[in-house]
Motif scaffolding. Structure first.
Motif, PDB file in Angstrom:
ATOM      1  N   GLU A 161       0.857  -1.177   0.000  1.00 39.28           N
ATOM      2  CA  GLU A 161       0.000   0.000   0.000  1.00 39.28           C
ATOM      3  C   GLU A 161       0.897   1.232   0.000  1.00 39.28           C
ATOM      4  O   GLU A 161       1.604   1.498   0.973  1.00 39.28           O
ATOM      5  CB  GLU A 161      -0.908   0.019   1.235  1.00 39.28           C
ATOM      6  CG  GLU A 161      -1.795   1.250   1.293  1.00 39.28           C
ATOM      7  CD  GLU A 161      -2.668   1.266   2.526  1.00 39.28           C
ATOM      8  OE1 GLU A 161      -3.870   0.947   2.391  1.00 39.28           O
ATOM      9  OE2 GLU A 161      -2.150   1.596   3.615  1.00 39.28           O
ATOM     10  N   THR A 162       0.867   1.973  -1.107  1.00 41.12           N
ATOM     11  CA  THR A 162       1.615   3.231  -1.167  1.00 41.12           C
ATOM     12  C   THR A 162       0.901   4.239  -0.290  1.00 41.12           C
ATOM     13  O   THR A 162      -0.326   4.393  -0.378  1.00 41.12           O
ATOM     14  CB  THR A 162       1.717   3.738  -2.614  1.00 41.12           C
ATOM     15  OG1 THR A 162       2.391   2.748  -3.392  1.00 41.12           O
ATOM     16  CG2 THR A 162       2.468   5.059  -2.692  1.00 41.12           C
ATOM     17  N   ASN A 163       1.674   4.921   0.607  1.00 42.06           N
ATOM     18  CA  ASN A 163       1.043   5.837   1.547  1.00 42.06           C
ATOM     19  C   ASN A 163       1.663   7.235   1.558  1.00 42.06           C
ATOM     20  O   ASN A 163       1.186   8.107   2.267  1.00 42.06           O
ATOM     21  CB  ASN A 163       1.042   5.241   2.959  1.00 42.06           C
ATOM     22  CG  ASN A 163       2.435   4.882   3.433  1.00 42.06           C
ATOM     23  OD1 ASN A 163       3.318   5.725   3.512  1.00 42.06           O
ATOM     24  ND2 ASN A 163       2.641   3.605   3.745  1.00 42.06           N
ATOM     25  N   TRP A 164       2.728   7.450   0.773  1.00 43.17           N
ATOM     26  CA  TRP A 164       3.334   8.779   0.705  1.00 43.17           C
ATOM     27  C   TRP A 164       4.057   8.887  -0.618  1.00 43.17           C
ATOM     28  O   TRP A 164       4.816   7.981  -1.000  1.00 43.17           O
ATOM     29  CB  TRP A 164       4.299   8.960   1.869  1.00 43.17           C
ATOM     30  CG  TRP A 164       4.830  10.345   2.103  1.00 43.17           C
ATOM     31  CD1 TRP A 164       4.628  11.480   1.360  1.00 43.17           C
ATOM     32  CD2 TRP A 164       5.673  10.751   3.185  1.00 43.17           C
ATOM     33  NE1 TRP A 164       5.282  12.540   1.909  1.00 43.17           N
ATOM     34  CE2 TRP A 164       5.936  12.126   3.036  1.00 43.17           C
ATOM     35  CE3 TRP A 164       6.227  10.080   4.254  1.00 43.17           C
ATOM     36  CZ2 TRP A 164       6.736  12.828   3.918  1.00 43.17           C
ATOM     37  CZ3 TRP A 164       7.022  10.776   5.128  1.00 43.17           C
ATOM     38  CH2 TRP A 164       7.264  12.144   4.977  1.00 43.17           C
ATOM     39  N   ARG A 165       3.796   9.981  -1.332  1.00 39.67           N
ATOM     40  CA  ARG A 165       4.452  10.253  -2.616  1.00 39.67           C
ATOM     41  C   ARG A 165       5.004  11.668  -2.589  1.00 39.67           C
ATOM     42  O   ARG A 165       4.353  12.578  -2.035  1.00 39.67           O
ATOM     43  CB  ARG A 165       3.471  10.110  -3.777  1.00 39.67           C
ATOM     44  CG  ARG A 165       2.832   8.746  -3.863  1.00 39.67           C
ATOM     45  CD  ARG A 165       1.906   8.615  -5.059  1.00 39.67           C
ATOM     46  NE  ARG A 165       0.742   9.475  -4.958  1.00 39.67           N
ATOM     47  CZ  ARG A 165      -0.512   9.081  -5.161  1.00 39.67           C
ATOM     48  NH1 ARG A 165      -0.758   7.817  -5.473  1.00 39.67           N
ATOM     49  NH2 ARG A 165      -1.519   9.914  -5.073  1.00 39.67           N
ATOM     50  N   MET A 166       6.154  11.844  -3.220  1.00 43.14           N
ATOM     51  CA  MET A 166       6.742  13.182  -3.331  1.00 43.14           C
ATOM     52  C   MET A 166       7.225  13.388  -4.758  1.00 43.14           C
ATOM     53  O   MET A 166       7.800  12.478  -5.361  1.00 43.14           O
ATOM     54  CB  MET A 166       7.930  13.363  -2.372  1.00 43.14           C
ATOM     55  CG  MET A 166       7.548  13.286  -0.907  1.00 43.14           C
ATOM     56  SD  MET A 166       8.845  13.810   0.234  1.00 43.14           S
ATOM     57  CE  MET A 166      10.085  12.580   0.015  1.00 43.14           C
ATOM     58  N   THR A 167       6.997  14.589  -5.269  1.00 41.15           N
ATOM     59  CA  THR A 167       7.520  15.005  -6.567  1.00 41.15           C
ATOM     60  C   THR A 167       8.403  16.217  -6.338  1.00 41.15           C
ATOM     61  O   THR A 167       7.989  17.180  -5.689  1.00 41.15           O
ATOM     62  CB  THR A 167       6.392  15.360  -7.546  1.00 41.15           C
ATOM     63  OG1 THR A 167       5.537  14.220  -7.695  1.00 41.15           O
ATOM     64  CG2 THR A 167       6.943  15.771  -8.904  1.00 41.15           C
ATOM     65  N   PHE A 168       9.638  16.160  -6.847  1.00 41.06           N
ATOM     66  CA  PHE A 168      10.644  17.201  -6.630  1.00 41.06           C
ATOM     67  C   PHE A 168      10.784  18.069  -7.889  1.00 41.06           C
ATOM     68  O   PHE A 168      10.881  17.537  -8.989  1.00 41.06           O
ATOM     69  CB  PHE A 168      11.997  16.561  -6.317  1.00 41.06           C
ATOM     70  CG  PHE A 168      12.052  15.877  -4.991  1.00 41.06           C
ATOM     71  CD1 PHE A 168      12.714  16.454  -3.919  1.00 41.06           C
ATOM     72  CD2 PHE A 168      11.461  14.635  -4.811  1.00 41.06           C
ATOM     73  CE1 PHE A 168      12.756  15.817  -2.689  1.00 41.06           C
ATOM     74  CE2 PHE A 168      11.509  14.000  -3.584  1.00 41.06           C
ATOM     75  CZ  PHE A 168      12.163  14.585  -2.520  1.00 41.06           C
ATOM     76  N   ARG A 169      10.774  19.401  -7.675  1.00 39.14           N
ATOM     77  CA  ARG A 169      10.997  20.351  -8.778  1.00 39.14           C
ATOM     78  C   ARG A 169      12.130  21.290  -8.366  1.00 39.14           C
ATOM     79  O   ARG A 169      12.137  21.790  -7.236  1.00 39.14           O
ATOM     80  CB  ARG A 169       9.733  21.152  -9.047  1.00 39.14           C
ATOM     81  CG  ARG A 169       8.606  20.296  -9.590  1.00 39.14           C
ATOM     82  CD  ARG A 169       7.299  21.066  -9.768  1.00 39.14           C
ATOM     83  NE  ARG A 169       6.265  20.187 -10.258  1.00 39.14           N
ATOM     84  CZ  ARG A 169       5.409  19.523  -9.490  1.00 39.14           C
ATOM     85  NH1 ARG A 169       5.448  19.646  -8.186  1.00 39.14           N
ATOM     86  NH2 ARG A 169       4.492  18.734 -10.028  1.00 39.14           N
ATOM     87  N   ARG A 170      13.066  21.531  -9.290  1.00 43.12           N
ATOM     88  CA  ARG A 170      14.202  22.408  -8.999  1.00 43.12           C
ATOM     89  C   ARG A 170      13.716  23.764  -8.503  1.00 43.12           C
ATOM     90  O   ARG A 170      12.815  24.364  -9.091  1.00 43.12           O
ATOM     91  CB  ARG A 170      15.065  22.633 -10.246  1.00 43.12           C
ATOM     92  CG  ARG A 170      15.936  21.490 -10.585  1.00 43.12           C
ATOM     93  CD  ARG A 170      17.296  21.592  -9.902  1.00 43.12           C
ATOM     94  NE  ARG A 170      18.020  20.354 -10.153  1.00 43.12           N
ATOM     95  CZ  ARG A 170      18.822  19.803  -9.281  1.00 43.12           C
ATOM     96  NH1 ARG A 170      19.046  20.352  -8.122  1.00 43.12           N
ATOM     97  NH2 ARG A 170      19.437  18.668  -9.569  1.00 43.12           N
ATOM     98  N   ALA A 171      14.307  24.219  -7.417  1.00 45.36           N
ATOM     99  CA  ALA A 171      13.947  25.544  -6.853  1.00 45.36           C
ATOM    100  C   ALA A 171      14.645  26.632  -7.655  1.00 45.36           C
ATOM    101  O   ALA A 171      15.663  26.414  -8.271  1.00 45.36           O
ATOM    102  CB  ALA A 171      14.360  25.623  -5.386  1.00 45.36           C
TER     103      ALA A 171
END
Length: 159
Positions: A149-159
């Motif tokens: 069960e996936t319970n946390w996702r993060m997508t990273f974008r250059r600051a």
């Protein structure tokens, strides 16, 4: 400093620097939830240990209040594996059980045995470094890895 010995791995070079982060957390673990809470954050990652490790400093801007956390990663040449620890600033005296694993073709898979609310679980992190916006996801299994069960996702974008 001496440069003799093995060369530092480049697996996590994709995440070095400063990022804005889009977080999505499942609204319940092992409860049949299908709704997610979304919030923003900031992340900054720097190398340590001569490139055989890195530290990721995070500000998570959750609706219940901002908090800080850090990921500490180190590479074992002997095992050809990374270990990743999570330190939550709301509980600054304990590191989470480390996940261990490696990258293949830009995808990193990291696993650990842990306990959640007294129940043995497996933890899985998956890093995807194949695109311009790296992603990370966490999943838990309470059936010895038969289902996740996936319970946390993060997508990273250059600051």
């Amino acid at each position: 400093m001496s440069t003799n010995g093995p060369q530092a791995p480049s697996d996590f070079d994709f995440i070095l620097g400063d990022w804005t982060v889009r977080h999505e957390k499942l609204d319940g673990i092992f409860s049949g939830a299908d709704t997610w809470t979304t919030f923003d954050g900031l992340s900054s990652t720097r190398t340590i240990l001569g490139g055989f490790g890195n530290v990721e400093d995070n500000l998570l801007q959750h609706s219940t209040g901002d908090f800080r956390a850090a990921a500490l990663r180190s590479y074992s040449v002997a095992d050809a594996e990374w270990s990743i620890w999570w330190l939550d600033g709301r509980n600054p005296t304990a590191l989470d059980t480390p996940v261990r694993g490696a990258f293949a073709d830009g995808i990193g898979t990291f696993l650990a045995e842990d306990v959640l609310h007294g129940v043995p679980i497996r933890v899985r992190f998956i890093w995807d470094a194949t695109g311009a916006e790296p992603t990370w996801q966490q999943a838990f299994s309470n059936d010895a890895g038969l289902s996740w069960e996936t319970n946390w996702r993060m997508t990273f974008r250059r600051a």
